[in-house]
Design a protein around this motif. Structure first.
Motif, mmCIF file in Angstrom:
data_model
loop_
_atom_site.group_PDB
_atom_site.id
_atom_site.type_symbol
_atom_site.label_atom_id
_atom_site.label_comp_id
_atom_site.label_asym_id
_atom_site.label_seq_id
_atom_site.Cartn_x
_atom_site.Cartn_y
_atom_site.Cartn_z
ATOM 1 N N ARG A 100 22.052 18.050 -24.103
ATOM 2 C CA ARG A 100 21.895 16.597 -24.192
ATOM 3 C C ARG A 100 23.217 15.881 -23.991
ATOM 4 N NH1 ARG A 100 18.002 14.244 -28.748
ATOM 5 N NH2 ARG A 100 18.542 12.404 -27.503
ATOM 6 N N SER A 101 24.295 16.461 -24.528
ATOM 7 C CA SER A 101 25.603 15.831 -24.347
ATOM 8 C C SER A 101 25.998 15.806 -22.874
ATOM 9 C CB SER A 101 26.656 16.581 -25.168
ATOM 10 O OG SER A 101 27.930 16.022 -24.979
ATOM 11 N N ARG A 102 25.767 16.917 -22.168
ATOM 12 C CA ARG A 102 26.076 16.956 -20.735
ATOM 13 C C ARG A 102 25.243 15.933 -19.954
ATOM 14 N NH1 ARG A 102 28.853 21.161 -17.979
ATOM 15 N NH2 ARG A 102 30.722 21.540 -19.225
ATOM 16 N N ALA A 103 23.963 15.862 -20.278
ATOM 17 C CA ALA A 103 23.089 14.922 -19.562
ATOM 18 C C ALA A 103 23.503 13.476 -19.835
ATOM 19 C CB ALA A 103 21.634 15.137 -19.982
ATOM 20 N N THR A 104 23.821 13.177 -21.085
ATOM 21 C CA THR A 104 24.245 11.825 -21.428
ATOM 22 C C THR A 104 25.553 11.475 -20.739
ATOM 23 O OG1 THR A 104 23.112 11.913 -23.560
ATOM 24 C CG2 THR A 104 24.859 10.287 -23.329
ATOM 25 N N THR A 105 26.493 12.422 -20.716
ATOM 26 C CA THR A 105 27.758 12.187 -20.015
ATOM 27 C C THR A 105 27.506 11.870 -18.548
ATOM 28 O OG1 THR A 105 29.007 13.632 -21.515
ATOM 29 C CG2 THR A 105 29.955 13.221 -19.333
ATOM 30 N N ARG A 106 26.632 12.628 -17.924
ATOM 31 C CA ARG A 106 26.324 12.408 -16.504
ATOM 32 C C ARG A 106 25.739 11.016 -16.289
ATOM 33 N NH1 ARG A 106 23.159 16.282 -16.150
ATOM 34 N NH2 ARG A 106 21.168 15.191 -16.279
ATOM 35 N N GLU A 107 24.823 10.612 -17.158
ATOM 36 C CA GLU A 107 24.165 9.317 -16.995
ATOM 37 C C GLU A 107 25.120 8.155 -17.285
ATOM 38 O OE1 GLU A 107 19.934 11.365 -18.295
ATOM 39 O OE2 GLU A 107 21.174 10.322 -19.766
ATOM 40 N N LEU A 108 25.921 8.290 -18.340
ATOM 41 C CA LEU A 108 26.875 7.235 -18.663
ATOM 42 C C LEU A 108 27.984 7.140 -17.622
ATOM 43 C CD1 LEU A 108 27.263 7.655 -22.528
ATOM 44 C CD2 LEU A 108 26.209 5.738 -21.335
ATOM 45 N N LEU A 109 28.375 8.282 -17.064
ATOM 46 C CA LEU A 109 29.416 8.247 -16.042
ATOM 47 C C LEU A 109 28.925 7.514 -14.796
ATOM 48 C CD1 LEU A 109 32.260 9.086 -15.252
ATOM 49 C CD2 LEU A 109 31.336 11.253 -14.437
ATOM 50 N N ALA A 110 27.679 7.739 -14.423
ATOM 51 C CA ALA A 110 27.129 7.018 -13.269
ATOM 52 C C ALA A 110 27.153 5.515 -13.515
ATOM 53 C CB ALA A 110 25.705 7.494 -12.982
#
Length: 417
Positions: A100-110
């Motif tokens: 979940r942390s990786r997915a959230t990082t990816r989404e917030l970075l976009a």
């Protein structure tokens, strides 16, 4: 089409700006006497588009006992007889997984990288005066293990289009000589040249000035708290205020902490909870040894941002704070951090102190988009990233309201996500 934006912080003001640019008739409603006077007033001042990893991360878990039980720790929890606090903490712990942390990082970075584009476009188009600078950001590590984890995070973010450089001790000091006094303790640093800084409150007041002067000027209703959303037939038909009802075709909840209470009254739980943060603002002198770029002391979770001849210092997370009052013990702790990191800062005098309530969601992602009420929209729950994500979030929301596909994947920030 008439749209009312509820909230005049940086997220609400950015929303009003982009709605106005798309031809909406816009009104902004806020309980305060002017824009940006709550969470946006004296935040960390960093526009950290690339540093968006959520607080909910598995690396946090081993540190929680010390953080939560200590008196002088970056994160402090004070349990209250408040079901909302316990629900938030439970959802936060559930979000502390690697996946979940990786997915959230990816989404917030976009969203962060898109917001950088929007901020630069806005600065180029409007030339707002808010001490904006583009000198990059330096994450400083004094723990070798933490620096190793940062290198892995840097490698992951590189796959997502994020430009970051790893620096050894000497390269770090070459870039930022103001760190010389702690040089021997630096394990390494991550430098992101594309990060910015600025005064969030001044941006809010500049947007107000621009919107008041523009053709089809935006209406501002300050000192006007919204007490309820009046709903009928699957729509919001009016806002209740002490001054009477306000009506529009569409409504946007962008009121930070206040969005949670308003939404709950019509059956929506946004899972927004206040996390209290603190800041100090130092006036600098010609003799001040202060950083030119934005810096984050990762060990103590303190950020430094240069605003012309001022230095903004921000940090701390208090979970369970009853209000936004300044706790002198926390500001003294922050002053001690400054003295350790920049012992030759030599400011003009004592700093201005501030505390504010960040509207945080457990997974770290804001809510942007539609609700089950056909004309009610959300742009809320940005936590400590409101300044960073405001422009991109607002542009994304306006696209959704127009029925257009936004530049960032909308499902990641939808209410049902």
């Amino acid at each position: 089409m008439h749209t009312i934006v509820i909230g005049a912080g940086v997220v609400g003001m950015a929303t009003a700006y982009y709605l106005h640019r798309e031809g909406h008739r816009v009104s902004v409603v806020d309980a305060g006497p002017g824009p940006g006077l709550a969470t946006s007033r004296a935040n960390g001042a960093q526009l950290s588009y690339s540093f968006v990893a959520p607080l909910a991360d598995p690396a946090v878990l081993p540190r929680l006992p010390a953080w939560l039980l200590g008196r002088d720790t970056p994160l402090r929890w004070r349990p209250r007889l408040d079901p909302a606090q316990w629900r938030w903490c439970l959802h936060f712990l559930q979000a502390c997984t690697h996946g979940r942390s990786r997915a959230t990082t990816r989404e917030l970075l976009a969203l962060g990288l898109y917001s950088r584009q929007c901020v630069h476009d806005l600065v180029e188009r409007e030339r707002p005066d808010f001490d904006f600078s583009s000198r990059g950001k330096l994450l400083v590590y004094q723990d070798a293990a933490a620096y190793g984890r940062a290198l892995a995070q840097r490698d992951y973010q590189a796959t997502l289009g994020c430009e970051q450089r790893a620096l050894d001790r000497q390269a770090c000091l070459d870039l930022e000589p103001a760190l010389a006094d702690i040089g021997a303790s630096i394990a390494g640093a991550i430098y992101t040249p594309t990060e910015d800084a600025g005064d969030c409150l001044r941006l809010c007041t500049e947007l107000e000035r621009l919107l008041r002067a523009a053709p089809g000027a935006v209406d501002f209703h300050f000192d006007t708290p919204v007490t309820a959303l009046r709903a009928e037939g699957g729509r919001i038909v009016a806002l209740a205020t002490p001054q009477g009802e306000l009506q529009a075709d569409h409504y946007v909840l962008a009121g930070g902490i206040g969005a949670q209470a308003l939404a709950r009254r019509i059956g929506l739980d946004l899972r927004i909870y206040p996390l209290k943060g603190y800041s100090l603002t130092y006036a600098l002198t010609p003799d001040s040894i202060a950083p030119a770029s934005s810096i984050s002391d990762i060990g103590r979770k303190v950020v430094y941002a240069r605003l012309g001849q001022r230095l903004r210092v921000a940090g701390m997370v208090d979970i369970g704070a009853a209000d936004g009052a300044v706790d002198p013990r926390r500001t003294r702790s922050l002053e001690a951090d400054v003295a350790r990191f920049f012992p030759r800062l030599n400011p003009a005098g004592a700093p201005q102190t501030w505390a504010g309530l960040r509207p945080a969601r457990p997974d770290g992602k804001p809510l942007i988009g539609a609700t089950p009420w056909h004309n009610l929209w959300l742009n809320a729950g940005h936590g400590g990233l409101g300044f960073t994500l405001a422009a991109g979030s607002a542009r994304m929301l306006v696209d959704l309201m127009r029925g257009q596909r936004p530049a960032v994947e909308a499902a990641a920030f939808a209410l049902a996500a």
